[in-house]
Design an enzyme around this catalytic site. Sequence first.
Site, PDB file in Angstrom:
ATOM      1  N   THR A  56       0.835  -1.193   0.000  1.00 54.53           N
ATOM      2  CA  THR A  56       0.000   0.000   0.000  1.00 54.53           C
ATOM      3  C   THR A  56       0.881   1.258   0.000  1.00 54.53           C
ATOM      4  O   THR A  56       2.042   1.186   0.369  1.00 54.53           O
ATOM      5  CB  THR A  56      -0.900   0.051   1.257  1.00 54.53           C
ATOM      6  N   VAL A  82       2.466   2.107   3.413  1.00 49.01           N
ATOM      7  CA  VAL A  82       3.427   1.156   3.989  1.00 49.01           C
ATOM      8  C   VAL A  82       4.508   0.807   2.956  1.00 49.01           C
ATOM      9  O   VAL A  82       5.647   1.240   3.066  1.00 49.01           O
ATOM     10  CB  VAL A  82       2.704  -0.100   4.523  1.00 49.01           C
ATOM     11  N   CYS A  83       4.124   0.085   1.926  1.00 50.70           N
ATOM     12  CA  CYS A  83       5.148  -0.459   1.025  1.00 50.70           C
ATOM     13  C   CYS A  83       5.853   0.630   0.220  1.00 50.70           C
ATOM     14  O   CYS A  83       7.064   0.578   0.029  1.00 50.70           O
ATOM     15  CB  CYS A  83       4.533  -1.505   0.122  1.00 50.70           C
ATOM     16  N   THR A  84       5.098   1.623  -0.259  1.00 54.11           N
ATOM     17  CA  THR A  84       5.727   2.707  -1.007  1.00 54.11           C
ATOM     18  C   THR A  84       6.472   3.646  -0.063  1.00 54.11           C
ATOM     19  O   THR A  84       7.656   3.943  -0.263  1.00 54.11           O
ATOM     20  CB  THR A  84       4.676   3.513  -1.807  1.00 54.11           C
TER      21      THR A  84
END
Length: 238
Positions: free
Chosen positions: A131, A134-136
């Site tokens: 997401t 979070v991930c980005t």
Amino acid sequence: MLAFKTLALALSLLPGIFAASAPRIDKDKAALLVVDHQVGLFELVQDINPVEFRNNIVAHAELGFLFNLPTILTTSAETGPNGPLPKEITRLHPNATFVRRNGEVNAWSNEEFRAAVKATNKSQIILAGITTDVCTAFLALSLIDEGYEVFANADASGTFNKAIADGANDRMRGAGVQVLSFWAIVCELMRDWRNTPGAAEVLPFLDKYLPAYGYLARGHAAATTNGTILPGQGSLNG
Ligand SMILES: *[C@@H]1O[C@H](CO)[C@@H](O)[C@H](O)[C@H]1NC(C)=O
Ligand SMILES: *[C@@H]1O[C@H](CO)[C@@H](O)[C@H](O)[C@H]1NC(C)=O
Ligand SMILES: *[C@@H]1O[C@H](CO)[C@@H](O)[C@H](O)[C@H]1NC(C)=O
């Protein structure tokens, strides 16, 4: 004491004054990261509709192919609920470095991934993930800490809702990440329609992934090859 406080205030404003420096994407300096665009995680994305979002993540992956950018794919725990990358993306990059993480939430915490990014020898990173918050964002912040110039493709990152996306994008911008649209990234990589890749390569790509521009170009082509002026139309341009 007052003088000291004034000096301290002036110094605290300095980063703001110098924050105006904004690097532009240079296709020779950039690498592309595809972060956790997994079929399970895809279901969490509610701030961009699924039809558009699938288009946007595949378009993001194809940027690497179009502009010949070293591309690294990564997934988080892909044999669990997060699932694999969609085949549309893996088919585009059969030879790309693909780091399957078994636990690290932030891809930068994974040694193999860090080594792969460093091995590209590039100073600029274009990334998108699921997401956004979070991930980005986690990875983008780590890349800034490492000294990279970081460009987040806002159209190919998704999350639960728009407020969360806005918060994540603000957090990234606060750290010096540039958050851009897909259209802006394409134009900044291309720079000039007369370059290679330029109009000949980019127009078919836009037609596929950004139909608003593709149809604009189709309309102009149709008018030029077989258009006629309607009564009343000829004088509209003054
Ligand atoms: C992947 O590597 C193979 C073997 O070197 C090569 O034939 C193929 O063209 C490559 N595909 C892409 C998309 O780069
Ligand atoms: C990166 O730079 C190193 C040292 O200059 C070199 O050995 C390596 O081949 C380069 N890798 C790529 C992918 O250009
Ligand atoms: C050009 O337009 C005419 C009239 O609509 C149409 O009959 C013809 O098939 C078109 N030709 C091409 C090459 O599209």
